[in-house]
Design an enzyme around this catalytic site. Structure first.
Site, short mmCIF file in Angstrom:
data_model
loop_
_atom_site.label_atom_id
_atom_site.label_comp_id
_atom_site.label_asym_id
_atom_site.label_seq_id
_atom_site.Cartn_x
_atom_site.Cartn_y
_atom_site.Cartn_z
CG ASP A 106 -0.40 0.23 2.52
OD1 ASP A 106 0.85 0.36 2.62
OD2 ASP A 106 -1.16 0.31 3.51
CB THR A 122 1.66 -2.66 11.05
OG1 THR A 122 0.47 -3.09 10.37
CG2 THR A 122 1.44 -1.31 11.71
CG HIS A 126 6.28 -29.34 10.80
ND1 HIS A 126 6.02 -28.85 12.06
CD2 HIS A 126 7.55 -29.78 10.81
CE1 HIS A 126 7.10 -28.98 12.81
NE2 HIS A 126 8.04 -29.54 12.07
CG HIS A 174 8.12 -25.82 12.10
ND1 HIS A 174 8.29 -25.81 13.46
CD2 HIS A 174 9.18 -26.50 11.59
CE1 HIS A 174 9.41 -26.47 13.78
NE2 HIS A 174 9.97 -26.89 12.66
CB CYS A 209 0.70 -2.50 4.71
SG CYS A 209 0.47 -3.56 6.15
C1 RB5 Z 1 -1.89 2.83 6.44
O1 RB5 Z 1 -1.88 4.04 7.13
C2 RB5 Z 1 -1.74 1.68 7.41
O2 RB5 Z 1 -2.88 1.56 8.18
C3 RB5 Z 1 -1.44 0.41 6.66
O3 RB5 Z 1 -0.31 0.56 5.89
C4 RB5 Z 1 -1.16 -0.82 7.52
O4 RB5 Z 1 -0.22 -0.55 8.49
C5 RB5 Z 1 -2.33 -1.51 8.04
O5 RB5 Z 1 -2.23 -2.54 8.73
#
Ligand code: RB5
Length: 148
Positions: A9, A68, A134, A99, A66
């Site tokens: 993203d 996180t 596994h 695994h 993304c």
């Molecule tokens: C975007 O601001 C953020 O929410 C997205 O990149 C991600 O971290 C969502 O889990």
């Protein structure tokens, strides 16, 4: 190996670029499913594109990045046949292949630096599934998709 399916993203456009450059340097083919610009977008759209590529047999492994890595992994794990792992360390990347037979690696551009992300990606891509006991557990995980 089939081409790696990759997407991001807006929060991880730069990290996706670093990963794609690294894959190119290693001679690993990939298909970039977007996003291609910094404009705010919705990560589930891009998770779905990579998961569809795997479901359709165009790719065996995918990488989703993304902010996180968590949103991408949550979305990807809703898609049939997908075992997505959000990794912030190389040990987890190795063992989720050994695994769990994870087929999608998720990482957060706001969590890991590019150097660590490339190490995590390398280990994920280079480690085979161990199978054996596994496989039974992976089958059990996948059977959960068909329960109400
Ligand atoms: C975007 O601001 C953020 O929410 C997205 O990149 C991600 O971290 C969502 O889990």
């Amino acid at each position: 190996m089939k081409p790696i399916a990759i997407a991001c993203d807006h929060a991880a456009l730069d990290l996706k670029g670093e990963i794609m450059k690294h894959l190119t340097d290693r001679g690993i083919e990939f298909v970039d499913y977007g996003t291609y610009e910094n404009k705010s977008c919705n990560y589930p759209d891009y998770a779905e594109k990579v998961c569809n590529a795997i479901k359709e047999g165009k790719s065996e492994l995918g990488i989703l990045v993304c902010g996180t890595g968590i949103g991408m992994s949550m979305a990807a794990n809703k898609c049939k046949g997908i075992r997505a792992a959000c990794c912030t360390d190389t040990f987890s990347a190795r063992f989720t292949r050994l695994h769990n037979d994870a087929n999608v690696l998720c990482m957060g551009a706001r969590v890991v630096g590019a150097g660590l992300a490339l190490d995590i990606a390398d280990i994920f891509l280079d480690t085979p599934f161990e199978g054996g006991r596994h496989q039974t557990r992976v089958d059990m995980v996948m059977a959960l998709e068909n329960k109400d």
